[in-house]
Scaffold this active site. Structure first.
Site, PDB file in Angstrom:
ATOM      1  N   HIS A  88       0.870  -1.179   0.000  1.00  0.00           N
ATOM      2  CA  HIS A  88       0.000   0.000   0.000  1.00  0.00           C
ATOM      3  C   HIS A  88       0.913   1.237   0.000  1.00  0.00           C
ATOM      4  O   HIS A  88       2.021   1.178   0.550  1.00  0.00           O
ATOM      5  CB  HIS A  88      -0.832  -0.053   1.293  1.00  0.00           C
ATOM      6  CG  HIS A  88      -1.913   0.952   1.423  1.00  0.00           C
ATOM      7  ND1 HIS A  88      -1.673   2.264   1.778  1.00  0.00           N
ATOM      8  CD2 HIS A  88      -3.247   0.846   1.276  1.00  0.00           C
ATOM      9  CE1 HIS A  88      -2.832   2.909   1.840  1.00  0.00           C
ATOM     10  NE2 HIS A  88      -3.799   2.082   1.539  1.00  0.00           N
ATOM     11  N   ASP A 137       2.788  -4.926   7.920  1.00  0.00           N
ATOM     12  CA  ASP A 137       1.576  -4.137   7.724  1.00  0.00           C
ATOM     13  C   ASP A 137       0.410  -5.124   7.761  1.00  0.00           C
ATOM     14  O   ASP A 137       0.178  -5.858   6.799  1.00  0.00           O
ATOM     15  CB  ASP A 137       1.659  -3.401   6.376  1.00  0.00           C
ATOM     16  CG  ASP A 137       0.328  -2.758   5.982  1.00  0.00           C
ATOM     17  OD1 ASP A 137      -0.662  -2.932   6.707  1.00  0.00           O
ATOM     18  OD2 ASP A 137       0.308  -2.092   4.929  1.00  0.00           O
ATOM     19  N   GLN A 167      -4.792  -5.517   6.636  1.00  0.00           N
ATOM     20  CA  GLN A 167      -5.776  -6.410   6.018  1.00  0.00           C
ATOM     21  C   GLN A 167      -5.752  -7.805   6.630  1.00  0.00           C
ATOM     22  O   GLN A 167      -6.391  -8.725   6.114  1.00  0.00           O
ATOM     23  CB  GLN A 167      -5.535  -6.506   4.505  1.00  0.00           C
ATOM     24  CG  GLN A 167      -5.731  -5.212   3.759  1.00  0.00           C
ATOM     25  CD  GLN A 167      -7.174  -4.718   3.785  1.00  0.00           C
ATOM     26  OE1 GLN A 167      -8.101  -5.488   3.994  1.00  0.00           O
ATOM     27  NE2 GLN A 167      -7.359  -3.426   3.578  1.00  0.00           N
ATOM     28  N   LYS A 211     -10.524  -0.836   9.771  1.00  0.00           N
ATOM     29  CA  LYS A 211     -10.564  -1.982   8.852  1.00  0.00           C
ATOM     30  C   LYS A 211     -11.001  -3.245   9.580  1.00  0.00           C
ATOM     31  O   LYS A 211     -11.186  -4.291   8.974  1.00  0.00           O
ATOM     32  CB  LYS A 211      -9.174  -2.205   8.248  1.00  0.00           C
ATOM     33  CG  LYS A 211      -8.600  -0.992   7.526  1.00  0.00           C
ATOM     34  CD  LYS A 211      -8.580  -1.177   6.043  1.00  0.00           C
ATOM     35  CE  LYS A 211      -8.150   0.075   5.308  1.00  0.00           C
ATOM     36  NZ  LYS A 211      -6.787  -0.002   4.802  1.00  0.00           N
ATOM     37  N   CYS A 222      -4.616   2.532  -3.837  1.00  0.00           N
ATOM     38  CA  CYS A 222      -3.393   2.992  -3.157  1.00  0.00           C
ATOM     39  C   CYS A 222      -2.233   2.033  -3.397  1.00  0.00           C
ATOM     40  O   CYS A 222      -1.371   1.839  -2.523  1.00  0.00           O
ATOM     41  CB  CYS A 222      -3.605   3.189  -1.655  1.00  0.00           C
ATOM     42  SG  CYS A 222      -4.802   4.448  -1.253  1.00  0.00           S
TER      43      CYS A 222
END
Ligand SMILES: *Cc1c(COP(=O)(O)O)cnc(C)c1O
Length: 415
Positions: free
Chosen positions: A131, A208, A211, A234, A372
């Site tokens: 991202h 990261d 998600q 999220k 993104c």
């Protein structure tokens, strides 16, 4: 649709769980809303909404400051949330959980603070599927410190090319920063193995996990990651709040990120000393309601069972992949073996935006564009995709509605 009840679908009573999410029960353009934009942000259960409301109605006060009743209540709730979240990701200590504005700020904090000691010749290793928020902070750092950004390529299926990763990883690598799960492709990366290989060369790893948390459990001690970043919104919590997890000794060794109230021990014009973890990295009044709302989201997920979510979503992913890819002229971008229910697709030569607009008219919310991840889109030679990203509250019937919508878009736009 196949109506056989498998163990995973039976374990998660989706119809019942949907009742917990008020925003799912409305119409869009005179159709029942089919919300398939969960990778952009998720809907919130009533318990999260109620918890935030209760905070403002009866606990609102600043934290860590007052001796008075309300301030103590707010501080207890805020620090209690830290403990809940630390235990949810299996951190060794609540001090390893730093509250930020979101994944973006968590990564910027590490790039700024951990990256402050980087020197020319040092390398930062990321992947093509990152991202923008796991690209740009490192680019800015490399520019400031004269370091080099190295990028692990991905295959046509949208998987990290492991041999290339091994080739790029070296003693010059100062940090490996990769996503656990891709927001644009749904790919789940072999994170555990990557962390092991990086650590074998003494390279710390930032994950990261924006998600990852919405789709299943996360265990930072089992993963042995050095930093983990995620966003509340999220994972069914409110916007404007996120987490940076860091190993305690590593966080202790870092210089502060922002200066201000709460992050200090004492201030004088001759010099300032800094507070202990975690407050040292939380300058200013934090997003108290947001943090408490995130705790409510975590408690909700614990009640539903992150493991049950994972297995239901595995079936949803298979079904969506089969259903969408069987439509003539549809190409799914991102066909990794391990995936979450994120379907990026192109329909013939129809522009994703036009496809998204027709789906919207049918009440179906998807995102169109580059998500993104412009370098990733460039890798695939496309300007963008239409993306349907599902959560555990999405149904097989909604996948069918999406497929019908795509067929309609095709008949309207394709010659
Ligand atoms: C959404 C997202 C981000 C950025 O999160 P913010 O909440 O916008 O800070 C970073 N990485 C991935 C994989 C994401 O999906």
């Amino acid at each position: 649709m196949d109506t056989t009840l498998t163990p995973a679908t039976a374990a998660l009573n989706v119809e019942l769980l949907r009742k917990d999410f008020p925003a799912l029960h409305q119409s869009a353009h005179d159709h029942p809303l089919v919300y398939l934009d969960n990778a952009a942000t998720t809907q919130k259960p009533q318990s999260v909404i109620d918890r935030i409301r209760r905070y403002y109605e009866s606990e609102n006060s600043n934290v860590h400051r007052g001796v008075h009743f309300l301030s103590q209540l707010a501080t207890d709730a805020y620090e209690g949330a830290r403990r809940t979240i630390a235990s949810y990701i299996n951190a060794s200590d609540p001090r390893e959980v730093i509250f930020t504005r979101g994944t973006t700020e968590s990564i910027n904090l590490v790039a700024s603070s951990y990256g402050a000691s980087f020197v020319p010749g040092d390398e930062v290793l990321i992947s093509t599927m990152e991202h923008h928020s796991n690209i740009v902070p490192w680019q800015m750092l490399c520019e400031r410190r004269g370091c080099t950004l190295k990028v692990i390529p991905v295959s046509d299926e949208g998987e990290i090319i492991y041999e290339e990763f091994e080739r790029l990883l070296s003693e010059r690598t100062k940090i490996l920063a990769v996503c656990h799960t891709s927001n644009a492709l749904g790919t789940v990366n072999p994170i555990q193995r990557m962390i092991r290989d990086a650590h074998a060369l003494g390279v710390p790893v930032l994950i990261d996990a924006a998600q990852a948390l919405p789709h299943g459990p996360m265990d930072v001690r089992e993963l042995d990651c050095d930093f983990l970043c995620f966003s509340s919104h999220k994972m069914f919590g409110p916007t404007g709040v996120g987490v940076l997890y860091g190993k305690q000794d590593l966080l202790e060794s870092l210089p502060p990120y922002q200066g201000g109230g709460d992050m200090i021990e004492s201030v004088s014009f001759e010099g300032t000393t800094y507070n202990e973890l975690p407050h040292r990295f939380e300058a200013g009044t934090p997003n108290i309601a947001g943090v408490i709302g995130l705790e409510a989201a975590v408690k909700y997920l614990q009640k539903v069972s992150p493991a049950a979510i994972s297995s239901y979503e595995a079936e949803l992913t298979d079904y969506a992949t089969k259903t969408i890819s069987s439509i003539d002229g549809v190409r799914i971008v991102g066909t990794a073996k391990r995936k979450v229910p994120v379907m990026s697709f192109l329909v013939g030569d129809i522009h994703p935006y036009d496809c998204g607009t027709i789906l919207d008219r049918l009440g179906i919310a998807v995102r169109t564009g580059h998500h993104c991840t412009q370098p990733l889109m460039h890798r695939f030679g496309i300007p963008g995709t239409a993306r349907a990203s599902l959560a555990f509250y999405n149904t097989f019937g909604e996948v069918d509605a999406l497929a019908d919508g795509i067929r309609k878009a095709k008949s309207m736009l394709m010659r």
